[in-house]
Design a protein around this motif. Structure first.
Motif, PDB file in Angstrom:
ATOM      1  N   ALA A  16       0.833  -1.211   0.000  1.00 58.07           N
ATOM      2  CA  ALA A  16       0.000   0.000   0.000  1.00 58.07           C
ATOM      3  C   ALA A  16       0.867   1.260   0.000  1.00 58.07           C
ATOM      4  CB  ALA A  16      -0.941  -0.017   1.195  1.00 58.07           C
ATOM      5  N   MET A  17       1.921   1.258   0.800  1.00 55.03           N
ATOM      6  CA  MET A  17       2.813   2.416   0.833  1.00 55.03           C
ATOM      7  C   MET A  17       3.562   2.574  -0.486  1.00 55.03           C
ATOM      8  SD  MET A  17       4.159   2.206   4.788  1.00 55.03           S
ATOM      9  CE  MET A  17       5.643   3.039   4.434  1.00 55.03           C
ATOM     10  N   THR A  18       3.961   1.472  -1.100  1.00 53.80           N
ATOM     11  CA  THR A  18       4.654   1.524  -2.384  1.00 53.80           C
ATOM     12  C   THR A  18       3.759   2.157  -3.435  1.00 53.80           C
ATOM     13  OG1 THR A  18       5.970  -0.427  -1.859  1.00 53.80           O
ATOM     14  CG2 THR A  18       5.756   0.137  -4.182  1.00 53.80           C
ATOM     15  N   VAL A  19       2.526   1.715  -3.496  1.00 53.38           N
ATOM     16  CA  VAL A  19       1.582   2.274  -4.473  1.00 53.38           C
ATOM     17  C   VAL A  19       1.354   3.752  -4.197  1.00 53.38           C
ATOM     18  CG1 VAL A  19      -0.821   2.180  -5.259  1.00 53.38           C
ATOM     19  CG2 VAL A  19       0.469   0.071  -4.962  1.00 53.38           C
ATOM     20  N   ALA A  20       1.198   4.117  -2.939  1.00 50.88           N
ATOM     21  CA  ALA A  20       0.982   5.523  -2.586  1.00 50.88           C
ATOM     22  C   ALA A  20       2.171   6.383  -3.012  1.00 50.88           C
ATOM     23  CB  ALA A  20       0.725   5.662  -1.089  1.00 50.88           C
ATOM     24  N   PHE A  21       3.383   5.941  -2.707  1.00 53.10           N
ATOM     25  CA  PHE A  21       4.563   6.721  -3.049  1.00 53.10           C
ATOM     26  C   PHE A  21       4.759   6.831  -4.560  1.00 53.10           C
ATOM     27  CE2 PHE A  21       6.678   5.439   1.214  1.00 53.10           C
ATOM     28  CZ  PHE A  21       6.048   6.494   1.857  1.00 53.10           C
ATOM     29  N   VAL A  52      11.883   8.083  -5.089  1.00 54.77           N
ATOM     30  CA  VAL A  52      12.964   7.359  -4.404  1.00 54.77           C
ATOM     31  C   VAL A  52      12.379   6.443  -3.320  1.00 54.77           C
ATOM     32  CG1 VAL A  52      14.884   7.669  -2.782  1.00 54.77           C
ATOM     33  CG2 VAL A  52      14.816   8.983  -4.891  1.00 54.77           C
ATOM     34  N   MET A  53      11.481   6.976  -2.515  1.00 53.69           N
ATOM     35  CA  MET A  53      10.873   6.179  -1.447  1.00 53.69           C
ATOM     36  C   MET A  53      10.030   5.041  -2.030  1.00 53.69           C
ATOM     37  SD  MET A  53      11.897   7.132   1.400  1.00 53.69           S
ATOM     38  CE  MET A  53      13.211   8.286   1.547  1.00 53.69           C
ATOM     39  N   GLY A  87      18.746  -3.731   4.387  1.00 56.03           N
ATOM     40  CA  GLY A  87      19.674  -2.759   4.962  1.00 56.03           C
ATOM     41  C   GLY A  87      20.320  -1.879   3.905  1.00 56.03           C
ATOM     42  N   VAL A  88      20.786  -2.492   2.815  1.00 54.22           N
ATOM     43  CA  VAL A  88      21.382  -1.728   1.721  1.00 54.22           C
ATOM     44  C   VAL A  88      20.330  -0.836   1.069  1.00 54.22           C
ATOM     45  CG1 VAL A  88      22.416  -1.940  -0.578  1.00 54.22           C
ATOM     46  CG2 VAL A  88      23.246  -3.363   1.296  1.00 54.22           C
ATOM     47  N   ASP A  89      19.117  -1.345   0.928  1.00 53.29           N
ATOM     48  CA  ASP A  89      18.015  -0.573   0.351  1.00 53.29           C
ATOM     49  C   ASP A  89      17.717   0.663   1.200  1.00 53.29           C
ATOM     50  OD1 ASP A  89      15.841  -0.094  -1.440  1.00 53.29           O
ATOM     51  OD2 ASP A  89      14.476  -1.006   0.020  1.00 53.29           O
ATOM     52  N   CYS A  90      17.663   0.501   2.506  1.00 60.66           N
ATOM     53  CA  CYS A  90      17.414   1.644   3.400  1.00 60.66           C
ATOM     54  C   CYS A  90      18.538   2.669   3.324  1.00 60.66           C
ATOM     55  CB  CYS A  90      17.234   1.163   4.837  1.00 60.66           C
ATOM     56  SG  CYS A  90      15.698   0.282   5.111  1.00 60.66           S
ATOM     57  N   ALA A  91      19.776   2.186   3.277  1.00 56.24           N
ATOM     58  CA  ALA A  91      20.907   3.105   3.163  1.00 56.24           C
ATOM     59  C   ALA A  91      20.861   3.864   1.836  1.00 56.24           C
ATOM     60  CB  ALA A  91      22.219   2.326   3.289  1.00 56.24           C
ATOM     61  N   ALA A  92      20.512   3.163   0.757  1.00 59.81           N
ATOM     62  CA  ALA A  92      20.418   3.812  -0.547  1.00 59.81           C
ATOM     63  C   ALA A  92      19.299   4.846  -0.565  1.00 59.81           C
ATOM     64  CB  ALA A  92      20.195   2.767  -1.641  1.00 59.81           C
ATOM     65  N   MET A  93      18.155   4.506   0.037  1.00 55.27           N
ATOM     66  CA  MET A  93      17.056   5.476   0.100  1.00 55.27           C
ATOM     67  C   MET A  93      17.464   6.715   0.895  1.00 55.27           C
ATOM     68  SD  MET A  93      13.404   3.502   0.450  1.00 55.27           S
ATOM     69  CE  MET A  93      13.763   2.755   2.020  1.00 55.27           C
ATOM     70  N   GLY A  94      18.141   6.509   2.014  1.00 52.11           N
ATOM     71  CA  GLY A  94      18.601   7.646   2.822  1.00 52.11           C
ATOM     72  C   GLY A  94      19.583   8.522   2.071  1.00 52.11           C
ATOM     73  N   TYR A  95      20.532   7.879   1.383  1.00 53.54           N
ATOM     74  CA  TYR A  95      21.513   8.638   0.606  1.00 53.54           C
ATOM     75  C   TYR A  95      20.845   9.421  -0.515  1.00 53.54           C
ATOM     76  CZ  TYR A  95      25.248   9.705  -2.655  1.00 53.54           C
ATOM     77  OH  TYR A  95      26.081  10.363  -3.512  1.00 53.54           O
ATOM     78  N   LEU A  96      20.003   8.762  -1.282  1.00 57.66           N
ATOM     79  CA  LEU A  96      19.351   9.424  -2.414  1.00 57.66           C
ATOM     80  C   LEU A  96      18.399  10.527  -1.957  1.00 57.66           C
ATOM     81  CD1 LEU A  96      18.628   6.357  -4.687  1.00 57.66           C
ATOM     82  CD2 LEU A  96      20.316   8.155  -5.067  1.00 57.66           C
TER      83      LEU A  96
END
Length: 103
Positions: A16-21, A52-53, A87-96
């Motif tokens: 649901a959050m993916t679709v919203a974003f 990005v999110m 973990g890598v996905d979260c770090a990439a989202m934070g960086y981007l």
């Protein structure tokens, strides 16, 4: 059984959050952005931030979906790989979010 149900609930929430974003909505669900002042929000490209999110949530959603499908048959090694991927996905989202999403 409870763990399997929880995985499906988490998958549904992430989906649901993916679709919203990805549809350009749900900026109020992003921690930090929803509490930012109006001056701080003006420095962020909201459309890029949501993209990005949404992309990051899509990766996490797909990984959780695979875990939910496997259920009790999930190999231990896959659980460790899942932790690393998220973990890598979260770090990439934070960086981007902090670099590419600035105006």
């Amino acid at each position: 059984m409870f763990a399997r149900i929880m995985l499906w609930v988490i998958f549904a929430a992430f989906a649901a959050m993916t679709v919203a974003f990805l549809s350009g909505h749900g900026a109020s669900l992003i921690a930090g952005y929803n509490t930012a002042t109006e001056a701080e929000r003006e420095t962020v490209d909201e459309k890029k931030l949501l993209r990005v999110m949404g992309g990051g949530m899509l990766v996490a959603t797909l990984v959780i979906f695979v875990l939910a499908l496997l259920g009790e048959r999930v190999p231990t090694a896959f659980v460790y790989v899942t932790i690393v991927i998220i973990g890598v996905d979260c770090a990439a989202m934070g960086y981007l979010a902090n670099t590419r999403c600035k105006k």
